[in-house]
Design an enzyme around this catalytic site. Structure first.
Site, mmCIF file in Angstrom:
data_model
loop_
_atom_site.group_PDB
_atom_site.id
_atom_site.type_symbol
_atom_site.label_atom_id
_atom_site.label_comp_id
_atom_site.label_asym_id
_atom_site.label_seq_id
_atom_site.Cartn_x
_atom_site.Cartn_y
_atom_site.Cartn_z
ATOM 1 C CG ASP A 228 -0.382 -7.711 9.930
ATOM 2 O OD1 ASP A 228 0.525 -7.743 10.864
ATOM 3 O OD2 ASP A 228 -0.312 -6.847 9.082
ATOM 4 C CD GLU A 466 -5.480 -8.943 2.108
ATOM 5 O OE1 GLU A 466 -4.851 -9.472 2.668
ATOM 6 O OE2 GLU A 466 -5.296 -7.465 1.642
ATOM 7 C CE1 TYR A 534 -1.229 -2.331 2.715
ATOM 8 C CE2 TYR A 534 -2.508 -4.150 1.942
ATOM 9 C CZ TYR A 534 -2.333 -3.135 2.724
ATOM 10 O OH TYR A 534 -3.337 -2.824 3.858
ATOM 11 C CD GLU A 570 -6.498 -4.100 4.090
ATOM 12 O OE1 GLU A 570 -5.448 -4.601 4.063
ATOM 13 O OE2 GLU A 570 -7.240 -4.973 4.704
HETATM 14 C C1 BDP Z 1 -3.458 -6.678 4.341
HETATM 15 C C2 BDP Z 1 -4.268 -7.439 5.460
HETATM 16 C C3 BDP Z 1 -4.279 -6.838 6.825
HETATM 17 C C4 BDP Z 1 -2.547 -6.583 7.136
HETATM 18 C C5 BDP Z 1 -2.309 -5.547 5.665
HETATM 19 C C6 BDP Z 1 -0.512 -5.329 5.882
HETATM 20 O O1 BDP Z 1 -5.864 -7.395 5.313
HETATM 21 O O2 BDP Z 1 -4.688 -7.292 8.056
HETATM 22 O O3 BDP Z 1 -2.493 -5.818 8.259
HETATM 23 O O4 BDP Z 1 -2.330 -6.247 4.659
HETATM 24 O O5 BDP Z 1 0.195 -6.129 5.548
HETATM 25 O O6 BDP Z 1 -3.141 -7.681 3.503
HETATM 26 O O7 BDP Z 1 -0.336 -4.313 6.604
#
Ligand code: BDP
Length: 657
Positions: A228, A466, A534, A570
């Site tokens: 991404d 990941e 997330y 993250e």
């Molecule tokens: C994570 C990845 C990252 C992505 C982020 C996203 O490590 O590179 O940019 O999610 O989805 O899975 O914003």
């Protein structure tokens, strides 16, 4: 064609994987990967592999690899000429340049800025990742005669081939890390020399990060990559010519410790030509003689009443190593070091013996027009932004950053998780592909460790971001269930990679960052468990409180199971700057701020959480995709031009006050 065979077992144990030499294969290359056939990279790395690029057919005497352990510097015994500026540039979509001797002269070049990605400099290069040629001319100064002359490329993404005056000197594969060739034998004194670098960044399943393994017809991105961030391509960092004495310092390792109030610096110095003789080293008022045998010398220096390096007091000591007589040195090199220790004890990460909590962000090297090209004002500014939100750390997601950034981090007291480009590794294709990726990962780590081992700011290595457990998607878009062979492949891969990396660095912890579907057997190899979550964005839509609420119990369970320190590396939500909503809605600044605040609060109340790093510092350009408005990932707490969103203010309130 992409390989669609199901997962295959690699052989159950990591040792088997370690011992066999991985082979680059053309078997799985997609149609546009025709280059594979023409470039024939032929990797040959591994635990005992040489550090740098392969050496090819220089005709006028041996072309030697030059070590990249020491950043080139200008001093009493060394000279440095940076080749930044406007280079000649030509695209080669049909791969004809090799056959037509473009290495000597490009037939129809235009000018391009170096360093910088090529993508945003011209209208027709934005999405181009195929072959492109760079060329420049310079004259070596006569005063360098008699010295070793080295050509060094700071970062060429992804594969580079280098020629001097039409003679091929070598190749390098893998972006973001420096490579160098001793070109003394090809130096043409008195005439201008032509330097040519062919670069290509074609997505392949055998590369790291891998791409091109998704089932055709189910491309989810344009350009078709599996990670991404935008596949920025080209010469991203300094290209330099430098001269060092024939007998010169080629490597320095400084490992620090404390003894009472004193600091200890355990030093290992390598010199070229198997040098045997005298030298010296000095740091913080301490001095020692060095006695070289077969090109190696070791010593321990004691700095009385040392000032430890930490985020609050990032004290650096110049360490000067000299070859020969100090009054008339053969060679000299000065490196800034910090005296600090880092270790994992129980569920704590200890800096200088004290528990430390990392606060900060994951980042990208990304800015308009420069792309991923070196941009020193932005590098400086980003560390100021981290400090503005009260951060003390960042992760070099998802590849090694510029050497200048690492020096800045040392100076500014940033704690850095240093990551190789192993983003979204996949274990469902052929043995040969998996082995090629393992080989590249080991080579990447070897080169990164060699370059960055002396930075006090580097407190942990990240060997993968990941690795995917669930990314193998069929034509209907359904995720295929994992089978045992896939899991075993991944485990063998990481056992081999962690095992290899741990033989190089015995002083720092290792990790990989785990997404929710990453296999725990892989992530459990980490010294510090790092998780990316997330909730509230890819699940629990519309509920910004869900990430903090769900993370708390998950962290507790993970802690109870492993007893290790844990970091949340993250979490976040896309927010379009200027979009507001009450109650908060997805894509609004309020939604991002609420989600981020919830996670920080959940982590702050748990002492075993060693760090909280938001995804991410600033908005970035990525591939075009559903869910990527304007080809951007908008999870920055600052915009791409570095203006704070509400989430940055929320972090500042929690961390800086
Ligand atoms: C994570 C990845 C990252 C992505 C982020 C996203 O490590 O590179 O940019 O999610 O989805 O899975 O914003």
């Amino acid at each position: 064609m992409a390989d669609r065979r199901g997962p295959q077992t690699l052989g159950q144990d990591a040792e088997a994987l370690e011992e066999e030499t991985p082979q680059m294969t053309t078997e799985t290359a997609s149609r546009r990967d025709f280059l594979m056939l023409t470039t024939s990279i032929g990797l040959a790395s591994g635990a005992s592999a040489p550090v740098q690029a392969q050496v090819r057919d220089g005709p006028a005497g041996p072309i030697r690899q030059a070590p990249c352990a020491l950043e080139p510097q200008q001093n009493l015994t060394r000279n440095l000429l940076e080749l930044a500026g406007l280079w000649e540039f030509q695209l080669d979509p049909d791969g004809i340049g090799d056959g037509k001797d473009w290495a000597t002269k490009l037939p129809a070049p235009r000018l391009i800025g170096v360093p910088g990605s090529w993508n945003d400099q011209f209208e027709d290069t934005r999405d181009y990742t195929g072959v492109a040629w760079y060329q420049t001319r310079t004259t070596l100064p006569r005063s360098w005669r008699g010295q070793r002359v080295v050509l060094r490329v700071g970062s060429a993404v992804y594969h580079a081939t280098v020629w001097i005056n039409g003679h091929k000197v070598g190749e390098h594969q893998g972006g973001h890390l420096p490579f160098a060739f001793d070109i003394t034998a090809l130096a043409d004194w008195g005439h201008a020399s032509t330097i040519t670098i062919r670069v290509e960044n074609v997505a392949m399943p055998t590369r790291v990060p891998p791409a091109g393994y998704a089932v055709p017809g189910h491309a989810t991105n344009f350009p078709d990559i599996n990670y991404d961030y935008f596949p920025y391509s080209g010469l991203h960092r300094a290209v330099t010519l430098y001269a060092v004495p024939k007998i010169h310092i080629s490597d320095i390792s400084a490992v620090t410790a404390f003894e009472g109030a004193d600091g200890l610096v355990h030093l290992r110095v390598s010199a070229s030509e198997g040098f045997s003789g005298a030298g010296s080293a000095a740091v913080g008022g301490a001095k020692t003689a060095l006695s070289f045998k077969g090109g190696e010398a070791t010593a321990t220096l004691r700095i009385p009443a040392v000032q430890a390096w930490s985020p609050a007091t990032p004290h650096l000591y110049p360490l000067t190593v000299t070859l020969g007589d100090a009054a008339e040195p053969t060679d000299v090199y000065t490196l800034e070091i910090g005296v600090r220790t880092i270790e994992v004890k129980g569920d704590q990460l200890l800096l200088n013996g004290q528990p430390i909590h990392l606060k900060g962000a994951a980042r990208h090297e990304d800015f308009p027009i420069n792309g991923r090209g070196l941009n020193l004002p932005v590098a400086v500014r980003d560390i100021q932004l981290l400090k503005w939100i009260g951060g003390n750390s960042f992760r070099t997601s998802h590849y090694p950053y510029a050497e200048e950034t690492m020096r800045l981090a040392d100076r500014e007291g940033m704690l850095v998780i240093n990551e190789i480009p192993a983003c979204k590794l996949y274990f469902g294709d052929s043995d040969a592909n998996i082995r090629a990726r393992l080989d590249q990962c080991r080579q990447d780590f070897l080169e990164l460790y060699t370059r960055d081992k002396n930075h006090p700011s580097v407190i942990m290595w990240c060997l993968a971001n990941e690795p995917t457990s669930n990314a193998f998607v069929n034509n209907a878009g359904a995720k295929l269930p994992l089978d045992d062979a896939y899991k075993a492949n991944g485990l063998a891969f990481f056992q081999a990679l962690f095992g290899y990396a741990r033989t190089l660095d015995k002083t720092r912890p290792f990790t990989l960052t785990a997404m929710s579907a990453t296999e725990w057997s892989w992530a459990d190899l980490s010294d510090v468990l790092c998780i990316n979550r997330y909730n509230g964005w890819y699940s629990h839509l519309g509920d910004p409180g869900s990430d903090g609420a769900l993370l708390g119990p998950e962290l507790d369970a993970l802690h109870a199971r492993t007893g290790k320190p844990i970091m949340v590396t993250e979490f976040g939500a896309d927010a379009i700057a200027g979009v507001h909503a009450d109650p908060p809605e997805m894509w609004s600044e309020e939604y991002e701020a609420e989600l981020v605040s919830g996670v920080v609060d959940a982590c702050a109340s748990r002492p075993f959480v060693a760090g909280t790093q938001v995804w991410m510092l600033c908005d970035i350009k990525t591939a075009q995709a559903t869910g990527r408005a304007g080809g951007m990932n908008l999870k920055g707490v600052f915009t791409r031009d570095r203006r704070p969103k509400m989430a940055a203010h929320a972090l500042r309130k929690r961390w800086a006050t």
